[in-house]
Write an enzyme that holds these catalytic residues in place. Structure first.
Site, PDB file in Angstrom:
ATOM      1  N   SER A  35       0.990  -1.237  -0.085  1.00  0.00           N
ATOM      2  CA  SER A  35      -0.122  -0.010   0.101  1.00  0.00           C
ATOM      3  C   SER A  35       0.825   1.425   0.036  1.00  0.00           C
ATOM      4  O   SER A  35       1.976   1.270  -0.896  1.00  0.00           O
ATOM      5  CB  SER A  35      -0.924   0.021   1.233  1.00  0.00           C
ATOM      6  N   ASP A  74      -8.359  -6.083  -5.481  1.00  0.00           N
ATOM      7  CA  ASP A  74      -7.976  -4.735  -4.608  1.00  0.00           C
ATOM      8  C   ASP A  74      -8.161  -3.613  -5.291  1.00  0.00           C
ATOM      9  O   ASP A  74      -8.026  -3.230  -6.530  1.00  0.00           O
ATOM     10  CB  ASP A  74      -6.540  -4.940  -4.232  1.00  0.00           C
ATOM     11  N   HIS A 107      -5.730  -6.762  -0.952  1.00  0.00           N
ATOM     12  CA  HIS A 107      -4.484  -6.033  -0.865  1.00  0.00           C
ATOM     13  C   HIS A 107      -3.281  -6.378  -0.232  1.00  0.00           C
ATOM     14  O   HIS A 107      -3.214  -6.855   0.816  1.00  0.00           O
ATOM     15  CB  HIS A 107      -5.157  -4.689   0.018  1.00  0.00           C
TER      16      HIS A 107
END
Lengths: 461, 461
Positions: A160, A401, A429
Site C-alpha cells: 500500500s 483490490d 491488498h
C-alpha cells in the site's frame, strides 16, 4: 528428549513454513533512531526519534548477508511486522537481517509526543520525502554501526503506501537500495495518469450484491432528507447516537465496502479489524438475508457492513464517527492525503452514488480542515507516476483490490526487463506480503515465487 | 552576391565550428517560470519566478527531437549560456532545443527581489533539492506546453555545481532525464569520501612557483603581527584601504590562486573575470620577475595575483574585501556552502599555510554568520557521493582543476558501463563545456567526442 525434539521440530517447521501463530518471530531488537525533524530546511536543527525493529535470528554470520528492509507506513510498525510474514520466510532463505523502521508521525514515532496532534502545524514535516530521507540515513548509519552488513545489499518491502515508499526508495536512493518489492502500491493513482472511476469500478465488480448496495444507498440519501427518515436509519443501523445527517453513515458504508474488499483474505485476520475469511462473500451473503419489505435494500446494507464493523459481535451499536481502521493512523493519514496523496476516486454510480472527483472541492476542504496546501501533481513530478526510470522493482497487485486501479501496468514497464508487474488473480491488498497460508490461492504462491527469484538476482544470491 | 555568399559561409562556419564571437547564438526566447517557493512543506503556498532561456534555431521540426537542458548554478544564467558553447554544437548536430533555467536565488531569479538578501531567513528555500524539483517540474510543464517535445529525451549539462546538479537530476529524476554531462563536478568532495588535502595538492602541482608562493605567505603572516609589517604589506599590495589584519589579504591570495587555476583555459576569457590564456603560467612568470630583496617572496605573490585581479590594468588598487568572482553569486553561494555544500579542503602546507579542515569550526562560523545549520553528510546521504546507482552519466574532469579532487573516479563506476569517467589531461574547470577553440588541447577534443557518442546512445540518435 522426545519432548525436546518435538519442540525443536515444531520451531523448525514454524520458521520454514511460517505456519505457526508465533510467526513472524518476535524482534531480537527494538530501538530508537534519532533523525532530523526537517531534512530539507536550513535553520531547524531539532531532532525526533523513530522506532525500529530488527530480527537477526536467520543470519549466518559466516556468509554474505542481505538486509530486508520494511519501509514503515501509516500505522504502528508492530502491526506491519505482524502482517508481513513472507519477508521473514525470504530472509531465512537468503541469510538476511530483517529491519522495520516506523514512519514518522505514526505509531510511537511522534515528534512532539502526545502533543503532536494538538496543532496542524506540528505536521509541517510529515511527507513522503522526509520519510524516505529518514530511511536512507537510517540505512547508511545502520551499516556504519554494523560493519558486518557494510556490503549487504538492501531490499525494500512494503504494501500500500508502504509499497509506494518501497518503490520510491529504490527510485530515489538507488545507491542505497538494490531492489524493491512494491505490493499493491497505487503509485499512479494521481491526476491525469489514472481513470478516476477505476477504483470504485473494481469494488463494484467485487461485490456480487452491488446493485442492492447501490439502491440501498440512494434510499439512505432519500431517508436522510427528513427527521422521520433519519430516525428510521438510526433504528436500522443501531447507531450509537441518533443520526442528524447521513454524511457519517454514508462514509461508514463506503469505508466498510472498500476496506472489506481490501482485506478480503482467504483466512480470518485482524490486520485492519477482526474479520472472517473472505469477508466480502460474507457481506453479500448477509445482505441476502434481509427480509423483503419497505427498507429491504437499506437493511441489506446494514447486514453487510455489520460484518466489517462487528464481526466479533462485541459492538453494542454502530459508531459512525469512529475510525473504520483502528489499527492504522487514519487521522494522520488524512493530512498526507490532503497534502500530497491526492487520489482521485470518483464514482460512476455503479456501487456508490455518482460523484465526480473535484480537485477544487478537495483542496478547499483540506484548507478548511488543516489550513494546508493541496499538491495534486507533486507525487507525479517527484517520483514519476507511471514513468519508472530505475530497474529492479517488482510491482505486485491483486485483481480484487481497488487500489490496483492506481498500480503500475505491464505496458508501463515494458522498456526494462528488471521491472516486473505481477498480477495476483483474486488477490486482495498486498496478500503476497503476508505469511504463507494453507488457504492461499495458487496465484499468490506464484507471485511470491516471482518475487523470490527477482530478489535472488538483485542480491546475487 | 560575392559578399552575401561570404556572410552565409561565415555564418555556417560559426554554427558548425562555433569559432565566432557571436557564438553561442542569442536566445530565441527569454521568459519566466513560476515555481513553488517551497516544494517540500505543507503550509506555504507562495510562488517565485525563475528566468529561463531557449534556443530552438537548430530544431528541424519534421524529425525526432531532443532537449538539451542546462541545470543553472550559482550565477546569472546568461553567463553560463555564454560559456557553455559545446552544448550548442551538439544541439545543432542532434536536432535539440537548448534550454537553460536559472537556479533559484541566483542571477535575476530572486524570490523576494532586491529584498532577498536583507534577511538570512529569506534563504530558507535555497537548496539543491528545491532547485532540482524546480527543474523537474519545469521540464514536465515545458513538455506539456510544447507537445512537439513530448517524447523528446532530455539530456542535462552542467559544470561545477551545475555539473553536480546535472548528475543529480539524472540520479533523482531518471523518469525525466535520459542522461547527463556532468563536468568538473565535485559530487564526492564531502566528509569521509575524499582526502581533505587533495584539492590543494592539485593547486600545488599546478603552480611551478609554489615554493615561492608558500614562503611568501608565511612571510605575510609574520608581517601581519606588527603595524609596521601591515604597513609594508599595504604598500606592496597597493590595497585600497590600509590593512588592519592579513585575513582578507590571505583570502584574496588563496582565491586568486584557486580561481586562476580553475580557469586556466588556453585562450583569453572573462568567465570569472577578464584573464589571459593560461593565466597560471603568466602568474608564475610574473612572480619570477620580483627583484631580489627583503620581501622578494611577498612581492612575487603580489605580481602573481595582480594577473588575476588586474589583468586589464584598470584597477587602481587591490580591494581585498571585494569578490574574486564578480560574475558568480558568491554571497549566496556562501549560504549553500554553509548549509549543504561542505567541502573539506584543508592544506598540508605545500602551497598554503598548513591547516586541517575543522567541521566544528566551520559549523560555528556558519551559525554565527547566518544562524543556519551545517549538514556535512546531507549531500552524501541524499545523492550517494561516490555510489552512483543510475546509469547514463559522463563525469568529466580536468587534471589541472583542483575540483577534480572531489570528482568521481573510474573505480567508482566500474560496475556500470553506461557511467563514464573522462579525464582531460591539462584541462581546467569544465573546459569541455566551452565553445570549441583552435587553441584547445587534443585531450578536450577527445573528451567532447566521448560525450557526443554517449549522448547518441542515450537519445537513440
Amino acid at each position: 528428549m522426545v519432548l525436546a525434539s518435538r519442540i525443536v521440530l515444531l520451531a523448525a517447521l514454524c520458521a520454514s513454513f511460517a505456519l505457526c501463530s508465533t510467526f513472524p518471530p518476535e524482534p531480537t531488537r527494538t530501538d530508537w533512531y534519532t533523525t532530523k525533524l526537517d531534512h530539507f530546511g536550513l535553520f531547524d536543527s531539532r531532532s525526533m526519534k523513530l522506532r525500529w525493529l530488527e530480527y537477526d535470528g536467520y543470519v549466518d554470520h559466516s556468509k554474505p548477508k542481505a538486509i530486508f528492509f520494511y519501509t514503515g507506513n501509516e500505522g504502528s510498525i508492530t502491526n506491519f511486522w505482524a502482517n508481513t510474514g513472507n519477508q521473514f520466510v525470504l530472509a531465512k532463505e537468503m541469510n538476511a537481517v530483517v529491519v522495520f523502521v516506523e514512519h514518522r508521525y505514526y505509531g510511537k514515532s511522534l515528534p512532539f509526543g502526545d502533543k503532536t496532534s494538538s496543532n496542524p502545524h506540528n505536521y509541517e514535516w510529515l511527507s513522503s520525502e522526509q520519510a524516505l530521507m529518514d530511511f536512507a540515513e537510517f540505512l547508511d548509519d545502520y551499516k556504519k554501526s554494523n560493519p558486518e552488513y557494510k556490503n549487504a545489499p538492501v531490499v525494500t518491502f512494503g504494501g500500500s503506501y508502504g509499497g509506494m515508499l518501497a518503490a520510491w526508495m529504490r527510485i530515489k536512493y538507488p545507491h542505497v537500495i538494490a531492489g524493491a518489492i512494491s505490493a499493491s502500491a497505487p503509485v499512479a493513482l494521481f491526476r491525469d495518469i489514472s481513470d478516476q472511476y477505476a477504483y470504485n469500478k473494481i469494488l463494484e465488480k467485487d461485490y456480487t450484491c452491488a446493485p442492492t448496495l447501490a439502491k440501498g444507498q440512494l434510499e439512505i440519501l432519500d431517508l436522510g432528507r427528513s427527521p422521520a427518515g433519519l430516525s428510521t436509519l438510526t433504528n436500522i443501523f443501531k447507531t450509537c447516537k441518533p443520526l442528524k445527517t447521513v454524511t457519517d453513515l454514508m462514509d461508514a458504508i463506503s469505508s466498510a465496502l472498500a476496506y472489506g474488499a481490501m482485506v478480503n483474505y482467504p483466512y480470518p485476520n485482524s490486520f485492519l479489524t477482526p474479520l472472517p475469511a473472505y469477508p466480502v462473500t460474507m457481506m453479500c451473503d448477509k445482505a441476502a438475508t434481509a427480509a423483503p419489505g419497505t427498507h429491504h435494500n437499506v437493511v441489506a446494507i446494514q447486514k453487510a457492513i455489520n460484518v466489517y464493523y462487528n464481526y466479533t459481535g462485541s459492538a453494542k451499536c454502530l459508531d459512525v464517527e469512529g475510525s473504520p481502521t483502528p489499527n492504522l493512523g487514519a487521522e494522520v493519514w488524512n493530512i498526507q492525503a490532503c497534502n500530497e496523496m491526492v487520489f482521485p476516486t470518483g464514482s460512476d454510480g455503479g456501487l456508490f452514488p455518482k460523484e465526480e472527483f473535484s480537485y477544487s472541492d478537495y483542496a478547499r476542504d483540506c484548507r478548511k480542515q488543516f489550513g494546508l496546501t493541496t499538491r495534486p501533481d507533486h507525487i507525479t513530478h517527484m517520483y514519476g507516476g507511471r514513468r519508472i526510470g530505475v530497474g529492479n522493482i517488482v510491482f505486485s497487485q491483486g485483481s480484487f483490490d481497488p487500489w490496483t486501479a492506481g498500480c503500475i501496468n505491464p505496458e508501463d514497464v515494458a522498456h526494462d526487463p528488471t521491472l516486473v508487474v505481477v498480477r495476483i488473480e483474486g488477490g486482495a491488498h498486498h496478500l503476497d506480503l503476508r505469511t504463507p497460508n494453507a488457504a492461499d490461492p495458487q496465484s499468490v504462491r506464484d507471485a511470491r515465487e516471482v518475487e523470490r527469484r527477482e530478489i535472488h538476482k538483485w542480491i546475487g544470491y
